[in-house]
Design a protein around this motif. Structure first.
Motif, PDB file in Angstrom:
ATOM      1  N   VAL A  17      43.280   9.095 -44.459  1.00 45.81           N
ATOM      2  CA  VAL A  17      44.060  10.303 -44.187  1.00 45.81           C
ATOM      3  C   VAL A  17      45.565  10.094 -44.264  1.00 45.81           C
TER       4      VAL A  17
ATOM      5  N   ASN B 297      43.339  15.920 -45.311  1.00 44.79           N
ATOM      6  CA  ASN B 297      42.653  16.611 -44.234  1.00 44.79           C
ATOM      7  C   ASN B 297      41.406  15.826 -43.824  1.00 44.79           C
TER       8      ASN B 297
ATOM      9  N   PRO C  55      45.996  18.993 -45.508  1.00 39.88           N
ATOM     10  CA  PRO C  55      46.068  19.275 -44.078  1.00 39.88           C
ATOM     11  C   PRO C  55      47.043  20.393 -43.751  1.00 39.88           C
TER      12      PRO C  55
ATOM     13  N   ALA D 104      46.714  15.859 -39.335  1.00 35.65           N
ATOM     14  CA  ALA D 104      45.702  14.881 -39.750  1.00 35.65           C
ATOM     15  C   ALA D 104      45.389  13.916 -38.620  1.00 35.65           C
TER      16      ALA D 104
ATOM     17  N   THR E 282      43.229  22.380 -39.926  1.00 37.51           N
ATOM     18  CA  THR E 282      42.538  21.179 -39.432  1.00 37.51           C
ATOM     19  C   THR E 282      41.759  21.427 -38.146  1.00 37.51           C
TER      20      THR E 282
END
Length: 462
Positions: A41, A144, A152, A161, A187
């Protein structure tokens, strides 16, 4: 470790106090999650696990003496890269910045340290915080956690994230047009933009504020006592408050709640988004509120005027950079900004004037309703490597029409998860309150979280 990383701040504090868990033990669980998830991420900047262990050990010693520094003692926290911490360069998300260590903690960072929070990293953002994306010319591409092929959002991209990935319970972002709420919506997090000035910020600017991004409403509310302490560096900050941020009970019977499904301009909300937000409104209706459909605040002229003003302002900010450094700015941002050279002074002033029109329209709307519900984001998701949901520098703000007016009107607004799309991506519901009614927004958000049950299962590293 999974259950431990789902623990809320009040629960952690209770365990620190009864010595069934230490800040050091909790930090090691967070550190293990970061090691497992961060390669996927890329949420963090200036991550320092060694220093975090030292901070957590000091907190553990204080809790053993029953002498915590403050409400957040031992709680791991990240701060958006734009929020200065002493000794750490602030690249502003762009390769064009000359890296110089910050001379002092910003107000948010200072409050965190005063209360003993474990600041273990900064979080990524796009160039100058000017995108709703995890794309940056300086930071690696943030993704994300629900689907790493997806964006994200931003500009508090890394904060979103990190929160969804389980890097501790508290992440602080900044918001001038939706930069806390938009990534929170994409998210699944709870993202809170308080009334402007409620959380002191430096540098301050029209519409700009900081806000918590958390997995639960309770964690964001708990952090507000720390975050909202005044700081003289912010000339727009509000007076000291006596708000009981954990007083989250509310009865909505008789409350008049506006449902806004049309932003007035920009991207139209997708069918799945409208359906989730409408279903959310029905939750409040079932609890006794009156739901009334309301028209938009924004107009095409407002959004285009803001675009002209921000292009001109930003071009003024970067035109003095040496050509070789300016060429290092993300091409999307540079292509957008250079058109600011063609904006006349009269046009720029007229564009800024549209912020006042937003305030007027918002005030008029809130003379008819107590609260407004709307989508946070008009679209369910978009690719991780796109600069925005349109990926078009000539249409850069089409996705912020639901969020930006509340920055300009200085009203509190939050994004809370309203469900998931058929593709498995979170959908955000925005709750907007009258100016200074921060606690009302938190109360309504907590009620909604209780009615829906919140998110039962968060992403895990593969």
């Amino acid at each position: 470790m999974t259950d431990l990383l789902d623990t809320t701040i009040p629960q952690l504090r209770a365990r620190f106090a009864d010595r069934s868990l230490s800040p050091s033990e909790y930090w090691l669980a967070v550190e293990a999650r970061i090691a497992a998830f961060e390669p996927s991420v890329a949420a963090l900047y200036a991550y320092d696990p060694d220093d975090a262990r030292v901070q957590a050990a000091a907190s553990t010693a204080r809790w053993l003496r029953a002498e915590p520094l403050g409400p957040l003692d031992g709680i791991p926290v990240t701060l958006k890269e734009l929020i200065a911490t002493k000794g750490t360069p602030v690249p502003l998300g762009t390769a064009a910045t000359v890296l110089t260590p910050a001379e002092a903690d910003s107000p948010v960072a200072a409050r965190m340290r005063e209360d003993g929070a474990v600041i273990f990293a900064k979080t990524t953002c796009p160039d100058y915080g000017m995108l709703s994306s995890g794309l940056s010319s300086f930071h690696p591409l943030s993704r994300n956690p629900w689907n790493t092929a997806m964006n994200p959002g931003g500009s508090s991209a890394g904060a979103a994230a990190a929160g969804a990935a389980g890097y501790g319970p508290l992440h602080i972002g900044t918001d001038i047009g939706g930069s806390v709420r938009l990534p929170a919506g994409w998210t699944g997090l709870f993202g809170f933009k308080p009334s402007n000035g409620r959380i002191p910020i430096d540098p301050y600017y029209v519409g700009r504020c900081a806000g918590p991004m958390t997995r639960t409403v309770e964690d964001a509310a708990f952090a507000m006592a720390t975050l909202s302490r005044p700081d003289e560096r912010d000339a727009t900050s509000l007076p000291p408050n006596a708000i009981d941020w954990m007083d989250l009970d509310i009865d909505v019977k008789g409350m008049r709640i506006g449902l806004m499904l049309d932003a007035g301009c920009g991207l139209e909300a997708e069918p799945e988004v409208k359906a989730a937000v409408t279903a959310g409104a029905r939750q409040f209706e079932a609890a006794g509120a009156e739901i009334v459909e309301v028209g938009p605040v924004m107009t095409r002229g407002m959004l285009d005027g803001l675009d002209h003003f921000w292009r001109a302002k930003f071009w003024g900010d970067i035109r003095g950079l040496p050509a070789e450094r300016r060429a290092m700015i993300l091409p999307y941002i540079h292509a957008w900004a250079e058109k600011g050279a063609d904006v006349t002074g009269v046009e720029a002033v007229a564009g800024f004037g549209q912020t006042m029109e937003m305030r007027k329209a918002a005030a008029q709307l809130f003379s008819t309703v107590d609260v407004v519900l709307s989508p946070t984001n008009p679209v369910v998701s978009y690719p991780a490597d796109w600069a925005s949901p349109t990926n078009d520098p000539e249409r850069p703000f089409e996705h912020i029409a639901f969020t930006v007016p509340w920055n300009m009107s200085e009203q509190p607004a939050a994004s809370i998860n309203a469900g998931f799309s058929t593709s498995g991506m979170p959908i955000g519901l925005q709750i907007v309150g009258p100016r200074f009614a921060d606690l009302t927004v938190l109360k309504l958000s907590k009620l909604f979280e209780t009615l829906t049950g919140g998110i039962p299962s968060w992403p895990r590293p593969s």
